[in-house]
Design an enzyme around this catalytic site. Structure first.
Site, PDB file in Angstrom:
ATOM      1  N   ASP A  50       0.796  -1.239   0.000  1.00 13.78           N
ATOM      2  CA  ASP A  50       0.000   0.000   0.000  1.00 13.78           C
ATOM      3  C   ASP A  50       0.828   1.289   0.000  1.00 13.78           C
ATOM      4  OD1 ASP A  50      -2.003  -1.840   0.168  1.00 13.78           O
ATOM      5  OD2 ASP A  50      -2.671  -1.292   2.174  1.00 13.78           O
ATOM      6  N   LYS A 159      -6.250  -4.982  -3.929  1.00 17.13           N
ATOM      7  CA  LYS A 159      -6.950  -5.603  -2.807  1.00 17.13           C
ATOM      8  C   LYS A 159      -8.007  -4.643  -2.291  1.00 17.13           C
ATOM      9  CE  LYS A 159      -3.574  -4.321   0.823  1.00 17.13           C
ATOM     10  NZ  LYS A 159      -4.469  -3.693   1.814  1.00 17.13           N
ATOM     11  N   CYS A 192      -2.415  -3.093   7.450  1.00 19.65           N
ATOM     12  CA  CYS A 192      -2.361  -3.944   6.256  1.00 19.65           C
ATOM     13  C   CYS A 192      -1.113  -4.812   6.185  1.00 19.65           C
ATOM     14  CB  CYS A 192      -2.487  -3.079   5.008  1.00 19.65           C
ATOM     15  SG  CYS A 192      -4.115  -2.303   4.850  1.00 19.65           S
TER      16      CYS A 192
END
Length: 252
Positions: A50, A159, A192
């Site tokens: 991310d 995702k 995450c």
């Protein structure tokens, strides 16, 4: 509390995944806690979690929601070093990219816990002028930061939840390439990164987190707790310097 000394000696107890095949090169021994980890570049992947404007840029979702991202620049530099070393070693680089369709159908409605717990969604509901701005595919917030643009041979896996393994192609992508070991970097350590690493453990991957190539949301105590969780229960913890020295010593 002092950091435990790293043991770099490969022993019969060193986790090494699949047995070494005749004629195969010797693994690199990555200094780590609680013990060193034997890795081959060919069956390992660097997971970059991310690294998007949402999480690492001023004006992105995380900054707008009130989280401190002042330490992100140091993390970005360390991840860039790690990516360069992985590419030099011929290791697969996988970028995870979190977000949803522009209509936020993938984010879930009131019947989804994600609708209630996602700080991006909550911030947009509280501030209607931001509606549609955060983590929408095709928008600036969703984009990977300029320093992390994928190169040929890298893989990008979208995702829609904290874990990169949930409802995504990540597991099949890795297994099709014979990957057994995962090296984790990215933002946020305690959300995450840790969510994906925990699922990696449950899916029988050997996972190591580079603690100085991750950044938390919530403060230094949160980072420390996440590192403890990983090295005690779910995997191993190492550093960028140790990774670079192990896989790209000429650039260290």
């Amino acid at each position: 509390m002092s950091t435990p000394a790293r043991n770099t000696t490969l022993t019969s107890n060193t986790p090494a995944g699949a047995p070494r095949l005749p004629g195969a090169p010797a693994p690199q021994v990555l200094p780590a806690r609680p013990e060193p980890l034997a890795l081959h570049a060919s069956d390992s992947a660097l997971i970059v979690v991310d690294m998007q404007n949402a999480y690492a840029s001023m004006g992105g979702y995380v900054d707008s929601a009130g989280f401190d991202i002042s330490g992100a620049q140091g993390t970005i530099a360390n991840i860039a070093r790690t990516i360069a070393a992985a590419r030099t070693a011929g290791m697969l680089v996988v970028f995870l990219q979190n977000g949803w369709d522009a209509a936020y159908v993938e984010a879930g409605g009131p019947g989804s816990p994600n609708w209630h717990k996602s700080n991006a969604l909550k911030t947009m509901r509280a501030r209607p002028e931001l509606a549609g701005k955060f983590l929408a595919k095709g928008g600036w917030d969703y984009e990977l930061i300029a320093e992390m643009k994928p190169q040929p041979g890298d893989i990008v896996v979208p995702k829609t939840r904290y874990s990169g393994f949930f409802n995504s192609t990540l597991d099949s992508t890795l297994r099709a390439r014979g990957i057994r070991h995962l090296v984790f970097t990215g933002i946020a350590t305690n959300v995450c990164v840790e969510s994906t690493l925990r699922d990696a453990f449950h899916l029988e991957y050997f996972a190591v987190m580079l603690e100085d190539a991750t950044h938390e949301l919530g403060g230094a105590a949160i980072q420390k707790a996440s590192v403890y969780n990983v090295e005690t229960f779910f995997g191993w913890v190492s550093t960028v310097d140790d990774f670079v020295r192990s896989f790209a010593p000429a650039t260290a």
